[in-house]
Design a protein around this motif. Structure first.
Motif, short mmCIF file in Angstrom:
data_model
loop_
_atom_site.label_atom_id
_atom_site.label_comp_id
_atom_site.label_asym_id
_atom_site.label_seq_id
_atom_site.Cartn_x
_atom_site.Cartn_y
_atom_site.Cartn_z
N ASN A 26 0.81 -1.21 0.00
CA ASN A 26 0.00 0.00 0.00
C ASN A 26 0.85 1.27 0.00
O ASN A 26 2.03 1.23 0.34
N VAL A 27 0.21 2.37 -0.39
CA VAL A 27 0.85 3.68 -0.39
C VAL A 27 0.05 4.61 0.51
O VAL A 27 -1.19 4.62 0.47
N LEU A 28 0.74 5.39 1.31
CA LEU A 28 0.09 6.33 2.23
C LEU A 28 -0.14 7.66 1.51
O LEU A 28 0.81 8.29 1.02
N LEU A 29 -1.41 8.08 1.43
CA LEU A 29 -1.78 9.30 0.70
C LEU A 29 -2.58 10.25 1.57
O LEU A 29 -3.21 9.83 2.55
N LEU A 30 -2.57 11.52 1.18
CA LEU A 30 -3.34 12.55 1.87
C LEU A 30 -4.43 13.08 0.96
O LEU A 30 -4.26 13.22 -0.25
#
Length: 245
Positions: A26-30
């Motif tokens: 997964n990738v952490l996004l805002l």
């Protein structure tokens, strides 16, 4: 006196996290959201990577470390600077122009991109003031700026590095089973690996230390636990493929 930012130099960070429950990278996004002041019309509603401008008294590495710490509360994680993105049109999409004006961004900003490796459960999303969200790397939402390109290039680099550097162990607990190690490889590389061949090859690696412990709290027959010895790896290998597929 607060240090000034360098207005046209920023750092963008791709935070990769492996979820052992869903077996997904997964990738952490805002969330990037903006309404007009006049009638509250939604002008921007998408997601972005975390990035900050570099301060005048910082190195680029310092900025990347600061970004990670402010986003996740974590420090001393694996990080890799992998590319500079300086396309003159990288912030010129309609939504990006609107956002850049609202934030007083320099439209000719050059960004230095890093990626980090974490375990998803180590990031406290519930109590995080930035309200980040995890998204599967192969199922990303609409992204702002050139962040889709940045993520894709980070992922390509990660897949290549995982074959000849021991970075895969950054995504595993200190004690793990061979199956858990295989799960991470399959997830990152996007391939199925033959169980018997994988186990046979890995068990010949001296940097994999078999422990006098087995899994606990599992319903099926508990599997043997192993750990990765960085000291052994550094003594034996300079550059060696961990597995062959």
């Amino acid at each position: 006196m607060m240090p000034k930012i360098i207005p046209n130099i920023s750092v963008d960070c791709v935070v990769f996290g492996f979820d052992a429950n869903t077996k997904s990278l997964n990738v952490l996004l805002l969330d990037r959201y903006l309404e007009s002041e006049e009638n509250h019309e939604v002008l921007v509603n998408d997601y972005v990577l975390t990035g900050y401008h570099t301060l005048e008294n910082e190195t680029i590495d310092d900025t990347a470390t600061r970004v990670l710490r402010e986003l996740t509360g974590l420090d001393n994680l694996y990080k890799k600077q992998f590319k500079v993105f300086g396309d003159p049109n990288r912030l010129m999409n309609e939504k990006d122009v609107i956002w850049a004006k609202s934030e007083n961004f320099n439209e000719r900003t050059i960004t230095i991109a890093y990626y980090f490796l974490v375990k998803t459960h180590e990031v406290d999303i519930e109590n995080n003031q930035h309200k980040p969200k995890w998204f599967p790397v192969n199922d990303l939402p609409e992204l702002g700026f050139d962040h889709k390109t940045i993520i894709n290039e980070a992922y390509t680099d990660l897949k290549a590095k995982s074959l000849y550097q021991p970075i895969i162990f950054e995504l595993l607990p200190d004690k793990f089973t061979i199956k858990e190690l295989q799960d991470v490889y399959e997830c990152i590389l996007g391939v199925e690996i033959d169980n018997r061949n994988f186990r046979r090859k890995l068990l010949t690696k001296k940097y994999l230390i078999e422990l006098d412990e087995k899994q606990v709290g599992v319903s099926k027959k508990p599997s043997q636990l192993f750990m990765f010895s960085k000291d052994v790896y550094q003594k034996i290998y300079k550059e060696s493929y961990l597995i062959s597929i």
